[in-house]
Design a protein around this motif. Structure first.
Motif, mmCIF file in Angstrom:
data_model
loop_
_atom_site.group_PDB
_atom_site.id
_atom_site.type_symbol
_atom_site.label_atom_id
_atom_site.label_comp_id
_atom_site.label_asym_id
_atom_site.label_seq_id
_atom_site.Cartn_x
_atom_site.Cartn_y
_atom_site.Cartn_z
ATOM 1 N N TYR A 35 28.821 63.385 5.264
ATOM 2 C CA TYR A 35 28.875 63.448 6.716
ATOM 3 C C TYR A 35 30.213 64.017 7.169
ATOM 4 O O TYR A 35 31.270 63.496 6.807
ATOM 5 N N PHE A 37 32.508 65.217 10.611
ATOM 6 C CA PHE A 37 32.611 64.988 12.055
ATOM 7 C C PHE A 37 33.376 66.134 12.700
ATOM 8 O O PHE A 37 34.457 66.517 12.250
ATOM 9 N N LYS A 42 32.177 66.411 18.914
ATOM 10 C CA LYS A 42 31.984 64.951 18.826
ATOM 11 C C LYS A 42 30.602 64.595 18.268
ATOM 12 O O LYS A 42 29.960 63.651 18.720
ATOM 13 N N TYR A 44 28.176 64.747 14.324
ATOM 14 C CA TYR A 44 28.232 64.835 12.869
ATOM 15 C C TYR A 44 27.300 65.932 12.362
ATOM 16 O O TYR A 44 26.276 66.235 12.985
ATOM 17 N N ARG A 67 27.066 60.957 17.656
ATOM 18 C CA ARG A 67 28.224 60.192 17.202
ATOM 19 C C ARG A 67 27.846 58.750 16.884
ATOM 20 O O ARG A 67 28.295 58.194 15.881
ATOM 21 N N GLY A 70 25.902 58.732 13.552
ATOM 22 C CA GLY A 70 26.820 59.103 12.471
ATOM 23 C C GLY A 70 27.841 58.025 12.188
ATOM 24 O O GLY A 70 28.126 57.713 11.026
ATOM 25 N N ASP A 71 28.413 57.440 13.252
ATOM 26 C CA ASP A 71 29.385 56.352 13.057
ATOM 27 C C ASP A 71 28.750 55.182 12.309
ATOM 28 O O ASP A 71 29.380 54.586 11.423
#
Length: 96
Positions: A35, A37, A42, A44, A67, A70-71
């Motif tokens: 992944y 970023f 902002k 992924y 985001r 992905g986070d």
């Protein structure tokens, strides 16, 4: 590697490498998801690498990934003590 939204190049020498990577194995094939970023967009970008036991390797790019999603995935991967170990069966690998 480039951002799937804006096309910006992720420069590994400038610390823009993957935020997290994880490997797994199915029937002798190894899969590695990485992944990235993008600080501009902002979002992924996911690089999926498939190392086939029999046959040619394959790499695909997916995204953009929000985001939030992905986070969540990066946080999950970072819970694994050995994300590069395709045979790891920790809770993070099992959930992923």
């Amino acid at each position: 590697m480039r951002c799937s939204k804006c096309g910006m190049y992720f420069d590994g020498d400038a610390g823009e490498g993957p935020m997290a990577s994880i490997s797994g194995s199915i029937m002798g094939d190894e899969y590695t998801d990485s992944y990235y970023f993008c600080n501009k967009c902002k979002v992924y970008t996911l690089q999926e690498h498939h190392d086939r036991f029999l046959g040619d390797d394959d790499t695909r790019v997916r995204g953009p990934i929000s985001r939030d999603e992905g986070d969540h995935l990066v946080k999950l991967i970072r819970q694994c003590p050995r994300p590069w170990d395709k045979k790891c069966r920790c809770p993070a690998h099992l959930e992923y």
